[in-house]
Design a protein around this motif. Structure first.
Motif, PDB file in Angstrom:
ATOM      1  N   PRO A   1      -7.866  42.696   1.585  1.00  0.00           N
ATOM      2  CA  PRO A   1      -7.541  41.811   2.704  1.00  0.00           C
ATOM      3  C   PRO A   1      -8.375  40.531   2.730  1.00  0.00           C
ATOM      4  O   PRO A   1      -7.845  39.460   3.005  1.00  0.00           O
ATOM      5  CB  PRO A   1      -7.813  42.665   3.941  1.00  0.00           C
ATOM      6  N   GLN A   2      -9.670  40.634   2.437  1.00  0.00           N
ATOM      7  CA  GLN A   2     -10.499  39.434   2.535  1.00  0.00           C
ATOM      8  C   GLN A   2     -10.022  38.376   1.546  1.00  0.00           C
ATOM      9  O   GLN A   2      -9.888  37.207   1.875  1.00  0.00           O
ATOM     10  CB  GLN A   2     -11.967  39.792   2.277  1.00  0.00           C
TER      11      GLN A   2
ATOM     12  N   ASN B   1      -6.753  36.866   2.763  1.00  0.00           N
ATOM     13  CA  ASN B   1      -6.914  35.924   3.865  1.00  0.00           C
ATOM     14  C   ASN B   1      -7.450  34.585   3.370  1.00  0.00           C
ATOM     15  O   ASN B   1      -7.039  33.525   3.834  1.00  0.00           O
ATOM     16  CB  ASN B   1      -7.853  36.499   4.930  1.00  0.00           C
TER      17      ASN B   1
ATOM     18  N   ASP C   1     -11.511  31.825   5.743  1.00  0.00           N
ATOM     19  CA  ASP C   1     -10.429  32.795   5.931  1.00  0.00           C
ATOM     20  C   ASP C   1      -9.777  32.621   7.285  1.00  0.00           C
ATOM     21  O   ASP C   1      -9.485  33.581   7.971  1.00  0.00           O
ATOM     22  CB  ASP C   1     -10.977  34.217   5.797  1.00  0.00           C
TER      23      ASP C   1
ATOM     24  N   PRO D   1     -11.223  31.183  18.830  1.00  0.00           N
ATOM     25  CA  PRO D   1     -12.629  31.384  18.515  1.00  0.00           C
ATOM     26  C   PRO D   1     -12.878  31.917  17.108  1.00  0.00           C
ATOM     27  O   PRO D   1     -14.025  31.925  16.669  1.00  0.00           O
ATOM     28  CB  PRO D   1     -13.081  32.435  19.524  1.00  0.00           C
ATOM     29  N   PHE D   2     -11.829  32.358  16.409  1.00  0.00           N
ATOM     30  CA  PHE D   2     -12.118  32.991  15.125  1.00  0.00           C
ATOM     31  C   PHE D   2     -12.869  32.049  14.188  1.00  0.00           C
ATOM     32  O   PHE D   2     -13.859  32.432  13.568  1.00  0.00           O
ATOM     33  CB  PHE D   2     -10.835  33.506  14.463  1.00  0.00           C
TER      34      PHE D   2
ATOM     35  N   THR E   1     -18.048  34.163   9.439  1.00  0.00           N
ATOM     36  CA  THR E   1     -19.222  33.711   8.704  1.00  0.00           C
ATOM     37  C   THR E   1     -18.851  33.089   7.368  1.00  0.00           C
ATOM     38  O   THR E   1     -19.718  32.735   6.593  1.00  0.00           O
ATOM     39  CB  THR E   1     -20.164  34.883   8.440  1.00  0.00           C
TER      40      THR E   1
ATOM     41  N   PRO F   1     -15.054  30.599  25.767  1.00  0.00           N
ATOM     42  CA  PRO F   1     -14.860  30.990  27.165  1.00  0.00           C
ATOM     43  C   PRO F   1     -16.162  31.401  27.849  1.00  0.00           C
ATOM     44  O   PRO F   1     -16.323  31.157  29.033  1.00  0.00           O
ATOM     45  CB  PRO F   1     -13.889  32.159  27.100  1.00  0.00           C
TER      46      PRO F   1
ATOM     47  N   ARG G   1       0.709  36.155   7.860  1.00  0.00           N
ATOM     48  CA  ARG G   1      -0.700  36.370   7.564  1.00  0.00           C
ATOM     49  C   ARG G   1      -1.063  37.852   7.520  1.00  0.00           C
ATOM     50  O   ARG G   1      -2.148  38.248   7.907  1.00  0.00           O
ATOM     51  CB  ARG G   1      -1.579  35.624   8.582  1.00  0.00           C
ATOM     52  N   TYR G   2      -0.115  38.678   7.047  1.00  0.00           N
ATOM     53  CA  TYR G   2      -0.327  40.110   6.871  1.00  0.00           C
ATOM     54  C   TYR G   2      -0.437  40.395   5.378  1.00  0.00           C
ATOM     55  O   TYR G   2       0.485  40.085   4.639  1.00  0.00           O
ATOM     56  CB  TYR G   2       0.881  40.892   7.413  1.00  0.00           C
TER      57      TYR G   2
ATOM     58  N   MET H   1     -10.976  43.221  17.826  1.00  0.00           N
ATOM     59  CA  MET H   1     -10.810  43.394  16.388  1.00  0.00           C
ATOM     60  C   MET H   1     -10.862  44.883  16.080  1.00  0.00           C
ATOM     61  O   MET H   1     -11.909  45.475  16.232  1.00  0.00           O
ATOM     62  CB  MET H   1     -11.950  42.723  15.654  1.00  0.00           C
TER      63      MET H   1
ATOM     64  N   ASP I   1     -12.766  39.426  21.938  1.00  0.00           N
ATOM     65  CA  ASP I   1     -13.405  38.640  20.890  1.00  0.00           C
ATOM     66  C   ASP I   1     -12.603  37.378  20.559  1.00  0.00           C
ATOM     67  O   ASP I   1     -12.865  36.328  21.097  1.00  0.00           O
ATOM     68  CB  ASP I   1     -13.702  39.493  19.660  1.00  0.00           C
ATOM     69  N   VAL I   2     -11.644  37.489  19.645  1.00  0.00           N
ATOM     70  CA  VAL I   2     -10.905  36.301  19.237  1.00  0.00           C
ATOM     71  C   VAL I   2      -9.475  36.416  19.758  1.00  0.00           C
ATOM     72  O   VAL I   2      -9.156  37.343  20.480  1.00  0.00           O
ATOM     73  CB  VAL I   2     -10.918  36.138  17.703  1.00  0.00           C
ATOM     74  N   LEU I   3      -8.631  35.469  19.367  1.00  0.00           N
ATOM     75  CA  LEU I   3      -7.243  35.551  19.783  1.00  0.00           C
ATOM     76  C   LEU I   3      -6.541  36.691  19.060  1.00  0.00           C
ATOM     77  O   LEU I   3      -6.764  36.922  17.878  1.00  0.00           O
ATOM     78  CB  LEU I   3      -6.507  34.257  19.448  1.00  0.00           C
TER      79      LEU I   3
ATOM     80  N   PRO J   1      -9.510  35.411  24.972  1.00  0.00           N
ATOM     81  CA  PRO J   1     -10.753  35.798  25.626  1.00  0.00           C
ATOM     82  C   PRO J   1     -10.999  34.930  26.860  1.00  0.00           C
ATOM     83  O   PRO J   1     -10.713  33.739  26.850  1.00  0.00           O
ATOM     84  CB  PRO J   1     -11.822  35.554  24.557  1.00  0.00           C
TER      85      PRO J   1
ATOM     86  N   TYR K   1      -3.336  35.707  13.922  1.00  0.00           N
ATOM     87  CA  TYR K   1      -4.319  36.020  12.896  1.00  0.00           C
ATOM     88  C   TYR K   1      -5.697  36.224  13.530  1.00  0.00           C
ATOM     89  O   TYR K   1      -6.173  35.394  14.300  1.00  0.00           O
ATOM     90  CB  TYR K   1      -4.375  34.892  11.876  1.00  0.00           C
ATOM     91  N   CYS K   2      -6.348  37.360  13.191  1.00  0.00           N
ATOM     92  CA  CYS K   2      -7.610  37.679  13.867  1.00  0.00           C
ATOM     93  C   CYS K   2      -8.645  38.194  12.873  1.00  0.00           C
ATOM     94  O   CYS K   2      -9.557  38.920  13.247  1.00  0.00           O
ATOM     95  CB  CYS K   2      -7.375  38.700  14.963  1.00  0.00           C
ATOM     96  N   GLY K   3      -8.489  37.863  11.615  1.00  0.00           N
ATOM     97  CA  GLY K   3      -9.534  38.235  10.672  1.00  0.00           C
ATOM     98  C   GLY K   3      -9.146  39.385   9.767  1.00  0.00           C
ATOM     99  O   GLY K   3      -7.968  39.736   9.630  1.00  0.00           O
ATOM    100  N   LEU K   4     -10.168  39.956   9.191  1.00  0.00           N
ATOM    101  CA  LEU K   4     -10.011  40.906   8.096  1.00  0.00           C
ATOM    102  C   LEU K   4      -8.812  41.856   8.216  1.00  0.00           C
ATOM    103  O   LEU K   4      -7.976  41.907   7.346  1.00  0.00           O
ATOM    104  CB  LEU K   4     -11.305  41.718   7.974  1.00  0.00           C
TER     105      LEU K   4
ATOM    106  N   HIS L   1      -6.330  42.079  10.442  1.00  0.00           N
ATOM    107  CA  HIS L   1      -5.193  41.634  11.241  1.00  0.00           C
ATOM    108  C   HIS L   1      -3.929  42.432  10.906  1.00  0.00           C
ATOM    109  O   HIS L   1      -3.198  42.864  11.789  1.00  0.00           O
ATOM    110  CB  HIS L   1      -5.009  40.141  10.966  1.00  0.00           C
TER     111      HIS L   1
ATOM    112  N   MET M   1      -3.631  45.894  12.591  1.00  0.00           N
ATOM    113  CA  MET M   1      -3.774  46.017  14.044  1.00  0.00           C
ATOM    114  C   MET M   1      -2.416  46.384  14.631  1.00  0.00           C
ATOM    115  O   MET M   1      -1.833  45.666  15.427  1.00  0.00           O
ATOM    116  CB  MET M   1      -4.281  44.681  14.596  1.00  0.00           C
TER     117      MET M   1
ATOM    118  N   ASP N   1     -22.142  41.090   9.291  1.00  0.00           N
ATOM    119  CA  ASP N   1     -21.953  39.985  10.218  1.00  0.00           C
ATOM    120  C   ASP N   1     -22.067  40.488  11.650  1.00  0.00           C
ATOM    121  O   ASP N   1     -21.704  41.612  11.942  1.00  0.00           O
ATOM    122  CB  ASP N   1     -20.557  39.379  10.017  1.00  0.00           C
ATOM    123  N   PRO N   2     -22.532  39.622  12.537  1.00  0.00           N
ATOM    124  CA  PRO N   2     -22.658  40.048  13.938  1.00  0.00           C
ATOM    125  C   PRO N   2     -21.300  40.019  14.626  1.00  0.00           C
ATOM    126  O   PRO N   2     -21.049  39.184  15.455  1.00  0.00           O
ATOM    127  CB  PRO N   2     -23.610  39.008  14.527  1.00  0.00           C
TER     128      PRO N   2
END
Ligand code: HEA
Ligand code: HEA
Ligand code: CUA
Ligand SMILES: [Cu+2]
Lengths: 108, 541, 405, 198
Positions: free
Chosen positions: B70-71, B74, B143, B151-152, B157, B239, B455-456, C100, C132-134, C150, C173-176, C178, C181, C376-377
Motif C-alpha cells: 500500500p505505501q 500510495n 503519499d 489534515p493528512f 511524515t 481544527p 486511491r484504493y 485511521m 484524525d484526518v478526513l 475533524p 484518501y486517508c493514508g496507508l 485507506h 477501511m 510515526d506519531p
C-alpha cells in the motif's frame, strides 16, 4: 472583449519610454496629504464602537486609500484602456474568490 | 532539409558567427529553442508519468496485493498525478507549441520577454528536479495524492515539504509563460494582424494566459500554507487550533479547477487550427470560438467548489456551484458544435492530424458529458471519489489534452523538423491508441458507478472484472503510444524532407521555411487576410 | 417534482438516467455527424469546399437550447441532492466516528461497534466526525457519501428497504490503509434490531453483561476501587476475613464454594468492614445466569482476553497493529507484553517497559507518552475507553506472549 | 538582433506580475475574511494585543516612502536624475525604518511567548490562535516583499548611477516603483485588519 483592436490606443512607441507627462508635484503632495488624513481618520475612529460597522468603516477607508495609491502613485489614471481593464479583471477575480467562498462559510 | 532552408541557418543550427553546443540551447532566448527544450522535457516527463500509470494498472490487475504494498502504491498514484498535472499537462501545449508558434503566428520575432522565457524553463527544470528529489530523500515519497488535502498532508511524515516547494516553483514557471504570452499578444502583433485575424490557437493561449496569471498565485499561497503548517506549526487548517480543513480545499480548487482549463484550452486551440486546414474551409463561427475561450476562462473561475459537494460545505454552496458548473459546460458545447460544423460541406483531406482531432472531439465529449454527471449535485454524491471521476478526468485530460497534444505533434512536425513521419504508421498508432484508450478507461465508468472508490490499492472482488479489462486496455494503449513515439522518432531522423507548407494551411508559421530560421521572418510580414482563408493556398509537398 | 413519493435512491437514480440519456443522445448525434461529414465531404466526393464561415441562427440555436436543457439537468440533480440532505422527522440517530482506519458506530443507549447495524424501513441519521484526518463514509447501495471532518460534525441519512448486508467504504484518501477501511451495513428487521440493541455484550461476554443486568456493578467495582461492596478485581482465590452471623471472625479463601455461598447467602459470611446489605440471588437470578456470572468471576481473565480481542478489532487497533509479529503502521502486539521499549518524548529517548500501567496509559492517550522509536506519531488517543475495556485489551496483549528476553 | 524596447509592453508585463502578487496575498485575505466572520470576538480581543503605535508609525512610514517613490519618478521624467537618485535612496531608507520597526514589534510579541506553535499561543482560545497565526504569516510575507522591493529599488538606483536608467529609458525604475506601491497597498489593508479591527 470580442476582439477589436483593443490596444490601438496605446500606439507603437518603440525606442523611447515616451510615457505620459510627469505627475505634478502638487498632485503627489495632495495625494500624500489625503492618505495621511485618511490614516488619521481610520485610527481615530476606532475609539468609537460601531460594532460590526467598525470593520466596514476601516475597509472603506482602506479601499479609498488603495484607490488613491493605484490611481495616482501607480499612474493608473494616466494609463490606456487595456491596462485599466486588466486591473479591473484582476480585482473582479479576487472578489469572486473571496465572495464565493462565503456561499459556503456564511451558510454553514 | 527542404530546398529553401539552405538560405538561412534554421534555428537548430548555430547562429552565424556563434558556436553551437548545449549552452546555446539552455541559455538561449530564442522562443523556438525554448519551446523545443520544453517539448523534450515534457515528453520525457510524460513517459515517466505513463510508466507510473502503467504500474498502477499492474497492481490493480487483481484484488489484493499483486506487485506492491500500500505505501508504494500510495506514493505511486501521488507521483503519477503530480508528474502528469504539474510537469506534463499544465506546461505541455502552451510552453512547448505555444512558445514555438505563437510569435510566428502573429508575425513577431520573439515573445515580449525572451529572458523571462528561458528563466521560466529553468524554473521548470528546478521544479522537476525537486520533485524527483522529494522521492529519494526524507522519509519516503509523498503519499498524499496530487490534491495534498489537509489534515493528512500536514501530518504524514513522508517528504511533502519538498514536493510542495516543487509545486510552488512550477507554478511560478507557469505564471511567467502566461504573462509573456499575454504581453506578446497585446504588443507584438504584426501590422494587419488584428484581433479578429488572430489564429484561434493564439486566442486560446491568450485565455489560458489569463488563467495562469490570475489563478496560479492562489496555488502558490496554498502550498506555502501547507509548508507553514508542517514546518512552522501554523495551524490555519488544523481544527484543534481553530482552523478549518475545508478552507484548504477551497483554496486548492480556486486554482485547480481553472487549471483544468489551462490544460484543455490550448488543446482546443490546436483542434481549431487542424480542422479548417483539413476541411479546406474557414472555421465555422470564428468569433464564437474565440469568445468562448474567454468565456471558459472567466466562468471557469466560478465553479471550483464542485469538487467539494460532499466535503461538508454548506448546501447553499452546493446549489450555487452545481448551477454554475452547468453554465460552464455551454461554451464547451458551442466549441464542439462549431468544430463539427466546420467539417460540413468541406473538402476533407484525411491525414493523421485530422484523425487525432476527431478522436479528441469524441473522447473530450465523453469526458465532458460525464462532467455533467459530476456537476449535478445528487449524482455526484454517489460517484464522487470513485473510478467514475478517474474515468472522467482521464477522458478529458488524456483523451482531450493528450490527443490534442498528439495532434499538435503530428500537425507541426513537418514545420519543426522539415521532414514528414510515416503517415500510414501514424494512422495505425492513432487507431490502436484510441481503441486501447477506450478499453482502458471505459470500464472505469462502470466500476465507478458500482461504487469502486479511487486511491484504493486493493478492492472488493466484485470489481475485479472491470479492473482486469482496464489493465488489458492499458497494454493496448501502451502499444499504440510506443508505436506513435517510435514513428515520430524515426521521422526526425529519416523522414522525407518537406517544403514550407505541406498541409496547405494559411496561418503565418507556414509561410516561413521549415524548420524556421532564427529570426522567423526576413522582413516584418503584413497581414492582409484571416487565418483560415484558403483561397489560393496550395499544399506544396 | 415528486419530492415526497420517491426515496433519495430513486430520486438520484432518476437524475442519473436523465443525464445519461441526454449524454448518450448528444454523443451519438455528434459522432454520427462527424463521421458522416468526413465520409460525405471527403475530397474525393466533394472536391470544392463551400466557403461559408458561420451561420448566426444556428449558432444562437445551439447556444440557447443547450442552456435550457442543462438547466433541466441541474434541476434533477439538485432534487436528488435535496432528498439526500433532508432527514425525515424522528430518524434514529447513530454517531459515527472515523479514525485511521476503522469506523466506530455508537447507537442510542451508548452501545458501540464497528459494524453498522440498522433496522429496515427506518430512517437512520448518521452524525459523523473524525478524530484524525478526513475520511468519507460511502454506502453505494444507499447512494450516500459524506466526508467526516475533524472538529466538525457532518451528517447523512438513509432508509434501507430490505434486510441484507451492504458495503460501507471509506471514499476519502486517508493514508496507508485507506483501501481497507471497509465495513458492512447490516440491515435487520426491527425486532431483531431491538433485541440486538438491548443485548449488552459489554466487556466480558455474557457473564459480565449479566453483572450489569442484575446491577452487581453498581456496588462492586471491577478495577479495584472500593464501593458499597468489595471490588471484584482479583477476587477469585484472594484471602478474605469474614464475620459469621454469630460474630466470630475467620479467614477464608475465595474459592468456588465461597463464591457460590456469597451469591446465595451473602450475609452468611460477611466481609469485614462492609454492611450486610447485599440481597441474595436466590429466586432472583436463574441458575444458568448465576453459573455464567460465576464463571466470569473465576475465569474473567480469559473472558477478558476474548473481549479484548473483540474490542481491538472493533476499535481498529488491529488495522495498525498486527498480532503476528509483522509491522503495519505500529509495533506488533505479539511479544509486546513486558518488552523493553524506547520512547521518544520531547526529543529525548526514554526506556520503558510495556507493563500494565504503560499499556493502559498508552492506549488511552498515546500522544502524551511520546512515540515509540522508529514509528510515526500517528496513533490517536482512545480516551473514551473505560478502565475495564483497557484492562481487557491488556489481557489480550498479555495472551499474545511475553517478550522473549 | 536589435534590442527592442517596448515601454508599454514592459508595463503590461509588470502589471500582470502585480496581479499575481495581489492574488497571492488574496489567498491569505480570503482566510482572514472567513476567520473574522467566524471568530469576531476573538479577533477583537487579540487585535487589542497588537501595538497600535507601531502599526500607525509603519503606515506613515510606508505611505511617505510611496510618496518619495512617486516623486522620484516624476523627477526622473523631468530629467532631474540626481534628485531622483536621492529620492530613491530616501524610499529605501524608509523601507529600512519599516523593517526595524517591524523587528521590534515582532520581538516584543515573541518575547511574550506569542509566536506560531508556541506553548503560550496554544493556550489561547482557537480564534485568537488563528488571529496570531495569520498575523505572523501575513506580516511576514509582506515583510519579505518589503525586503525584495527595497533591493529592487536599490538596484534601480545603481542603474541610474551607471546611466542605464535615464530620463529617456526609465521603465525599470517605473516598474520598481509599481512594485513598491503594491507593497504599500498590501500594508494599507493589513494595517486596519490587524491593528484596528477591534
Ligand atoms: C482537462 C481537464 C478537465 C476538463 C476540461 C474538465 C471539464 C469538466 N469537468 Fe472535470 N475534472 C478534471 C479535469 C477536467 N474536467 C479533473 C482532473 C478532475 C478530478 C480532480 C481530482 O479530484 O483529482 C475533475 C473532476 C470534476 C468534478 C469533481 C468530481 C468529484 O470529485 O466529485 C466535476 C464536478 O462537477 C467536474 C465537472 C466538469 C465539467 C462540468 C466540465 C466541463 O467543462 C465539460 C464541458 C464539456 C462538455 C459538456 C462536452 C462537450 C459538449 C458537447 C458534447 C455538447 C453537448 C453538451 C451540452 C449541451 C451541455 N470535473
Ligand atoms: C495527463 C494526465 C494523465 C495521463 C496521461 C494518465 C495516464 C494513465 N493513468 Fe492516470 N491519473 C492522472 C493523470 C493522468 N493519467 C491523475 C491526475 C490522477 C489522480 C492522482 C491522484 O489521485 O492523486 C490519475 C490517477 C490514475 C489512476 C487512479 C489511481 C487511484 O485512484 O488509485 C489510475 C488507475 O488506473 C490511472 C491510470 C492511468 C493509466 C493506466 C494511464 C495510461 O495512459 C498509461 C498507459 C501506459 C503507457 C502508454 C506506457 C507506455 C510506456 C511504457 C510502458 C514504458 C516506456 C518507458 C520509457 C521508454 C521510459 N491514473
Ligand atoms: Cu478513511 Cu480513507
Ligand atoms: Cu473542476
Amino acid at each position: 472583449m470580442t476582439g477589436h483592436d483593443v490596444n490601438y490606443d496605446t500606439g507603437p512607441d518603440m525606442g523611447h519610454d515616451t510615457g505620459h507627462h510627469a505627475v505634478p508635484l502638487r498632485i503627489n503632495l495632495l495625494v500624500w496629504a489625503a492618505l495621511m488624513a485618511l490614516t488619521a481618520i481610520t485610527v481615530g475612529v476606532t475609539s468609537f464602537d460601531f460594532g460590526f460597522l467598525n470593520v466596514v468603516v476601516a475597509l472603506t477607508v482602506a479601499t479609498t486609500k488603495a484607490g488613491l495609491v493605484i490611481l495616482w502613485f501607480m499612474h493608473l489614471r494616466y494609463e490606456g484602456r487595456v491596462i485599466r481593464l486588466m486591473v479591473f479583471t484582476a480585482f473582479v477575480i479576487l472578489a469572486i474568490a473571496i465572495g464565493f467562498t462565503f456561499f459556503d462559510v456564511a451558510y454553514r | 532539409m527542404s530546398a529553401d532552408a539552405h538560405d538561412h541557418p534554421n534555428f537548430f543550427q548555430p547562429q552565424p558567427g556563434t558556436k553551437g553546443g548545449i549552452a546555446s540551447w539552455i541559455f538561449s532566448t530564442d522562443h523556438k529553442r525554448i519551446g523545443m527544450l520544453y517539448l523534450y522535457c515534457i515528453v520525457a516527463m510524460f513517459l515517466v508519468g505513463l510508466t507510473l500509470g502503467f504500474l498502477i494498472r499492474l497492481e490493480l490487475i487483481a484484488p489484493g496485493r499483486t506487485i506492491m504494498g500500500p505505501q508504494t502504491y500510495n506514493a505511486l498514484f501521488t507521483l503519477h498525478g503530480v508528474v502528469m498535472i504539474f510537469l506534463v499537462v499544465i506546461p505541455s501545449i502552451p510552453a512547448a507549441f505555444g512558445n514555438i508558434f505563437l510569435p510566428i503566428q502573429i508575425g513577431a520575432e520573439d515573445v515580449s520577454f525572451p529572458r523571462l522565457n528561458i528563466f521560466s524553463w529553468w524554473l521548470y527544470v528546478t521544479g522537476a528536479v525537486l520533485a524527483v528529489v522529494s522521492l529519494v530523500t526524507g522519509k519516503g515519497a509523498p503519499d498524499t495524492g496530487w490534491t495534498f488535502y489537509v489534515p493528512f498532508s500536514a501530518v504524514t511524515t513522508t517528504n511533502v515539504d519538498v514536493a510542495v516547494v516543487a509545486v510552488f516553483i512550477l507554478g511560478f514557471s507557469s505564471i511567467l509563460t502566461g504573462l509573456n504570452f499575454i504581453t506578446t499578444l497585446h504588443r507584438l502583433r504584426a501590422p494587419g494582424m488584428t484581433w479578429t485575424r488572430l489564429p484561434l490557437f493564439c486566442w486560446s493561449l491568450y485565455a489560458t494566459g489569463w488563467i495562469q496569471v490570475l489563478a496560479t498565485p492562489v496555488l502558490g499561497i496554498t502550498v506555502l500554507l501547507i509548508f507553514a503548517e508542517r514546518v512552522l506549526g501554523v495551524g490555519l487548517f488544523d481544527p484543534s487550533r481553530g482552523g478549518d480543513p475545508i478552507l484548504y480545499q477551497h483554496l486548492f480548487w480556486i486554482y485547480s479547477h481553472p487549471a483544468v482549463y489551462i490544460m484543455i484550452l490550448p488543446a482546443m486551440g490546436v483542434i481549431s487550427e487542424i480542422l479548417p486546414v483539413f476541411a479546406r474551409k474557414p472555421i465555422f463561427g470564428y468569433k464564437m470560438i474565440a469568445f468562448s475561450s474567454l468565456a471558459i476562462a472567466f466562468a471557469g473561475s466560478l465553479v471550483w467548489a464542485h469538487h467539494m459537494f460532499v466535503s461538508g460545505m454548506s448546501d447553499t454552496a452546493v446549489m450555487v456551484f452545481s448551477f454554475l458548473t452547468f453554465v460552464v459546460a455551454i461554451p464547451s458545447a458551442i466549441k464542439v458544435f462549431n468544430w463539427v460544423s466546420t467539417l460540413y460541406k468541406g473538402s476533407i483531406r484525411v491525414e493523421p492530424p485530422l484523425w487525432y482531432a476527431l478522436a479528441f472531439i469524441f473522447l473530450f465529449s465523453i469526458g465532458g458529458l460525464t462532467g455533467l454527471v459530476l456537476g449535478s449535485a445528487g449524482t455526484d454524491v454517489h460517484v464522487h471519489d470513485t473510478y467514475f471521476v478517474v474515468a472522467h478526468f482521464h477522458y478529458v485530460i488524456f483523451g482531450g489534452l493528450g490527443f490534442g497534444l498528439f495532434g499538435a505533434m503530428h500537425y507541426w512536425f513537418p514545420k519543426v523538423y522539415g521532414r514528414m513521419y510515416d503517415k500510414r504508421i501514424a494512422n495505425w498508432s492513432c487507431l490502436i491508441a484510441f481503441v486501447g484508450f477506450n478499453i482502458l478507461y471505459f470500464p472505469m465508468f462502470i466500476i465507478g458507478l458500482q461504487g469502486m472508490p479511487r486511491r484504493y490499492y486493493d478492492y472488493l472482488p466484485k470489481y475485479a472484472e472491470g479492473h482486469f479489462i482496464s489493465t488489458m486496455g492499458s497494454w493496448v494503449l501502451a502499444a499504440g503510444l510506443l508505436l506513435m513515439f517510435w514513428n515520430l522518432w524515426r521521422g526526425i531522423r529519416h523522414g522525407k524532407p518537406v517544403g514550407r507548407n505541406p498541409w496547405g494551411a494559411a496561418t503565418l508559421e507556414w509561410m516561413v521555411p521549415s524548420p524556421p530560421p532564427h529570426h522567423n521572418f526576413d522582413a516584418e510580414p503584413v497581414v492582409t487576410h484571416g487565418p483560415y482563408d484558403y483561397t489560393g493556398v496550395k499544399p506544396d509537398a | 417534482m415528486y419530492p415526497q413519493s420517491l426515496t433519495p435512491v430513486q430520486q438520484v437514480d432518476l437524475a442519473f438516467i436523465i443525464i445519461f440519456g441526454f449524454s448518450v443522445f448528444v454523443l451519438l448525434v455528434i459522432t454520427a455527424a462527424m463521421l458522416w461529414f468526413v465520409w460525405r465531404y471527403h475530397e474525393s466526393r466533394h472536391p470544392v469546399p463551400a466557403q461559408f464561415s458561420g451561420n448566426v441562427p444556428a449558432e444562437i440555436a445551439w447556444t440557447v437550447i443547450p442552456s435550457i436543457i442543462v438547466m433541466g439537468l441541474f434541476y434533477y440533480g439538485w432534487e436528488g441532492y435535496k432528498a439526500l440532505r433532508t432527514v425525515p422527522e424522528g430518524a434514529m440517530e447513530i454517531k459515527v466516528t472515523a479514525r485511521m482506519w476503522s469506523w466506530v458506530f455508537e447507537y442510542p443507549g451508548g452501545k458501540r461497534g464497528s459494524v453498522l447495524v440498522a433496522p429496515v424501513d427506518t430512517p437512520v441519521k448518521l452524525r459523523m466526525t473524525s478524530v484524525d484526518v478526513l475520511h468519507s463514509l460511502y454506502v453505494p447501495a444507499f447512494r450516500i457519501k459524506m466526508d467526516t471532518v475533524p472538529g466538525m460534525e457532518t451528517y447523512a441519512w438513509f432508509k434501507a428497504d430490505r434486510p441484507g448486508e451492504y458495503d460501507l467504504l471509506c471514499a476519502e484518501y486517508c493514508g496507508l490503509k485507506h483501501a481497507n477501511m471497509i465495513t458492512t451495513v447490516k440491515v435487520v428487521d426491527k425486532a431483531a434490531f431491538d433485541a440486538w440493541l438491548a443485548s449488552t455484550d459489554a466487556p466480558g461476554g455474557k457473564g459480565r453483561a449479566l453483572m450489569d443486568t442484575y446491577g452487581c456493578i453498581s456496588c462492586h467495582s471491577l478495577d479495584g476501587t472500593p464501593g458499597v461492596g468489595p471490588t471484584f478485581k482479583d477476587l477469585y482465590g484472594a484471602e478474605r476475613e469474614v464475620a459469621l452471623p454469630d460474630g466470630t471472625k475467620r479467614k477464608v479463601f475465595a474459592d468456588e464454594g465461597y463464591l457460590r455461598r456469597a451469591f446465595t447467602d451473602p450475609n452468611g459470611e460477611l466481609v469485614v468492614g462492609y454492611d450486610p446489605i447485599m440481597p441474595s440471588t436466590e429466586g432472583m437470578v436463574p441458575n444458568e445466569d448465576m453459573e455464567q456470572m460465576l464463571a466470569w468471576l473465576m475465569h474473567g481473565n480469559e473472558v477478558g482476553r476474548e473481549e479484548g480481542r473483540r474490542l481491538m478489532e472493533a476499535e481498529g487497533c488491529i488495522s495498525c497493529h498486527s498480532t503476528d509479529g509483522s509491522i503495519i503502521a505500529g509495533p506488533s502486539l505479539k511479544g509486546l507484553w513486558n518488552a523493553p521499549t524506547t520512547v521518544l518524548r520531547d526529543g529525548k529517548e526514554q526506556q520503558v517497559t510495556a507493563d500494565e500501567v504503560y499499556l493502559r496509559a498508552k492506549i488511552a492517550n498515546a500522544p502524551s507518552l511520546g512515540t515509540v522509536k522508529g514509528y510515526d506519531p500517528m496513533m490517536p488517543p482512545y480516551e473514551h475507553l473505560t478502565p475495564e475495556q483497557l484492562g481487557a485489551m491488556v489481557e489480550y496483549i498479555k495472551s499474545l506472549g511475553e517478550h522473549a528476553h | 538582433m536589435h534590442e527592442h524596447r517596448d515601454y508599454e509592453g514592459a508595463k503590461i508585463g509588470m502589471w500582470l506580475f502585480l496581479f499575481t502578487e495581489v492574488l497571492l496575498f488574496g489567498g491569505l485575505f480570503l482566510l482572514y475574511a472567513v476567520y473574522l466572520h467566524r471568530y469576531p470576538a476573538e479577533f477583537h480581543a487579540a487585535g487589542k494585543d497588537l501595538s497600535r503605535i507601531f502599526g500607525t508609525a509603519n503606515t506613515i512610514v510606508l505611505i511617505t516612502s510611496s510618496l518619495f517613490m512617486a516623486l522620484a519618478i516624476s523627477a526622473l521624467q523631468r530629467g532631474k536624475v540626481l534628485l531622483s537618485q536621492r529620492l530613491v535612496l530616501l524610499t529605501v531608507a524608509l523601507a529600512g525604518v519599516f523593517l526595524v520597526n517591524k523587528f521590534f514589534e515582532w520581538s516584543a510579541k515573541i518575547s511574550h511567548g506569542i509566536y506560531p506553535d508556541s506553548p503560550a499561543l496554544l493556550k489561547l482560545p482557537p480564534g485568537e490562535m488563528v488571529f496570531f497565526n495569520l498575523y505572523y504569516l501575513m506580516t511576514g510575507l509582506h515583510g519579505i516583499h518589503v525586503i525584495i522591493g527595497g533591493a529592487v529599488l536599490l538596484y534601480g538606483w545603481h542603474l541610474m548611477r551607471a546611466g542605464r536608467v535615464t530620463p529617456e529609458h526609465f521603465v525599470f525604475l517605473e516598474n520598481g516603483g509599481l512594485y513598491w506601491h503594491l507593497v504599500d497597498l498590501v500594508w494599507i489593508y493589513l494595517f486596519p485588519l490587524f491593528y484596528l479591527v477591534v
